[in-house]
Design a protein around this motif. Structure first.
Motif, mmCIF file in Angstrom:
data_model
loop_
_atom_site.group_PDB
_atom_site.id
_atom_site.type_symbol
_atom_site.label_atom_id
_atom_site.label_comp_id
_atom_site.label_asym_id
_atom_site.label_seq_id
_atom_site.Cartn_x
_atom_site.Cartn_y
_atom_site.Cartn_z
ATOM 1 N N GLN A 23 0.961 -1.161 -0.044
ATOM 2 C CA GLN A 23 -0.127 0.066 -0.149
ATOM 3 C C GLN A 23 0.927 1.028 0.090
ATOM 4 O O GLN A 23 0.615 2.117 -0.529
ATOM 5 C CB GLN A 23 -0.938 -0.189 1.149
ATOM 6 N N ARG A 26 2.376 1.663 -3.175
ATOM 7 C CA ARG A 26 1.077 2.237 -4.163
ATOM 8 C C ARG A 26 1.042 3.842 -4.244
ATOM 9 O O ARG A 26 0.968 4.443 -5.151
ATOM 10 C CB ARG A 26 -0.158 1.532 -4.029
ATOM 11 N N GLU A 56 -0.730 -1.607 -11.580
ATOM 12 C CA GLU A 56 -1.453 -2.952 -11.904
ATOM 13 C C GLU A 56 -0.700 -3.917 -11.166
ATOM 14 O O GLU A 56 -1.738 -4.767 -10.488
ATOM 15 C CB GLU A 56 -1.546 -2.943 -13.369
ATOM 16 N N ASP A 59 -1.450 -3.513 -7.458
ATOM 17 C CA ASP A 59 -2.848 -3.714 -6.986
ATOM 18 C C ASP A 59 -3.049 -5.173 -7.118
ATOM 19 O O ASP A 59 -3.982 -5.871 -6.274
ATOM 20 C CB ASP A 59 -3.753 -3.177 -8.221
ATOM 21 N N GLN A 60 -2.651 -6.018 -8.139
ATOM 22 C CA GLN A 60 -2.889 -7.471 -8.084
ATOM 23 C C GLN A 60 -2.127 -8.309 -6.841
ATOM 24 O O GLN A 60 -3.036 -9.188 -6.238
ATOM 25 C CB GLN A 60 -2.144 -8.292 -9.455
ATOM 26 N N GLU A 63 -4.602 -7.468 -3.935
ATOM 27 C CA GLU A 63 -5.668 -8.503 -3.976
ATOM 28 C C GLU A 63 -5.315 -10.035 -3.586
ATOM 29 O O GLU A 63 -6.019 -10.358 -2.831
ATOM 30 C CB GLU A 63 -6.204 -8.438 -5.428
#
Length: 70
Positions: A23, A26, A56, A59-60, A63
């Protein structure tokens, strides 16, 4: 981060730490995207593309960590 197919008590803090680091990464990537707007067009477009790819991927990974945490 399991050992022998069993989830140990140390796995959750490690996953939380990884999630926090992702995070933070990001946030830094979003800041880099904002700073790139001062570059010449051709350099900016290339950098923003790379930053988008990195976002991306992050983020993956976020997740995936959240899915394994559940």
């Amino acid at each position: 981060m399991t050992m022998g197919g069993r989830e140990g008590p140390l796995d959750r803090p490690m996953a939380e730490s990884q999630l926090s680091e992702l995070q933070n990464m990001r946030v830094l990537l979003e800041e880099a995207r904002g700073l790139s707007r001062d570059l010449a067009y051709h350099r900016r477009a290339r950098l923003e593309s790379r930053i988008g790819e990195a976002l991306e991927e992050v983020d993956q990974q976020i997740e995936d960590l959240r899915a394994t945490k559940s």
